[in-house]
Design a protein around this motif. Sequence first.
Motif, PDB file in Angstrom:
ATOM      1  N   ILE A   1      -7.676   5.762  -2.798  1.00 48.67           N
ATOM      2  CA  ILE A   1      -8.778   5.269  -1.803  1.00 48.67           C
ATOM      3  C   ILE A   1      -8.741   6.284  -0.644  1.00 48.67           C
ATOM      4  CG2 ILE A   1     -10.173   3.457  -0.555  1.00 48.67           C
ATOM      5  CD1 ILE A   1      -9.073   1.759  -2.716  1.00 48.67           C
TER       6      ILE A   1
ATOM      7  N   ARG B   1      -3.301   3.733  -2.078  1.00 42.29           N
ATOM      8  CA  ARG B   1      -3.370   2.953  -3.338  1.00 42.29           C
ATOM      9  C   ARG B   1      -2.481   1.761  -3.253  1.00 42.29           C
ATOM     10  NH1 ARG B   1      -2.551   6.170  -9.031  1.00 42.29           N
ATOM     11  NH2 ARG B   1      -3.744   4.777 -10.627  1.00 42.29           N
ATOM     12  N   ARG B   2      -3.110   0.451  -4.014  1.00 40.49           N
ATOM     13  CA  ARG B   2      -2.139  -0.680  -3.820  1.00 40.49           C
ATOM     14  C   ARG B   2      -1.308  -0.705  -5.153  1.00 40.49           C
ATOM     15  NH1 ARG B   2      -6.511  -5.147  -2.969  1.00 40.49           N
ATOM     16  NH2 ARG B   2      -7.701  -3.516  -4.378  1.00 40.49           N
TER      17      ARG B   2
ATOM     18  N   LYS C   1       0.671  -1.196  -0.115  1.00 37.15           N
ATOM     19  CA  LYS C   1       0.075   0.120   0.017  1.00 37.15           C
ATOM     20  C   LYS C   1       0.833   1.222  -0.131  1.00 37.15           C
ATOM     21  CE  LYS C   1      -4.122  -2.016   2.310  1.00 37.15           C
ATOM     22  NZ  LYS C   1      -4.903  -1.946   3.500  1.00 37.15           N
TER      23      LYS C   1
ATOM     24  N   ASP D   1      -5.483  -0.884  -7.804  1.00 36.26           N
ATOM     25  CA  ASP D   1      -6.479  -0.037  -7.861  1.00 36.26           C
ATOM     26  C   ASP D   1      -6.272   1.332  -8.863  1.00 36.26           C
ATOM     27  OD1 ASP D   1      -7.292  -1.154  -5.694  1.00 36.26           O
ATOM     28  OD2 ASP D   1      -5.826  -0.106  -4.342  1.00 36.26           O
ATOM     29  N   SER D   2      -7.422   1.668  -9.633  1.00 37.47           N
ATOM     30  CA  SER D   2      -7.256   2.448 -10.474  1.00 37.47           C
ATOM     31  C   SER D   2      -7.120   4.033  -9.943  1.00 37.47           C
ATOM     32  CB  SER D   2      -8.500   2.571 -11.466  1.00 37.47           C
ATOM     33  OG  SER D   2      -9.652   2.620 -10.963  1.00 37.47           O
TER      34      SER D   2
END
Length: 84
Positions: free
Chosen positions: A82, A67-68, A55, A78-79
Amino acid sequence: MRKEIIIFSTAIMLSIPAAMNITGIKKAEAAQMQNVLELSASDEGIVPYADVIVKKFRVINGVMQYRRWNETKGYWVDSDWITL
């Protein structure tokens, strides 16, 4: 007849240690081969089979987001970011 039995039993007794040495050599060779395989596997180091996902965090205007990231393949999982 007695001489034949003595000769036969002597021949069997003499062949047993030879047979044991042959199997002992094969066992020693197998153990040595196992050691070689273990050494070659340990020379490679740790090999991951699953993707390594980490992360990544950032703070924008006081809001923490993450974001990963796939470190194995080098792309974002992830686009979007978060919000926590």
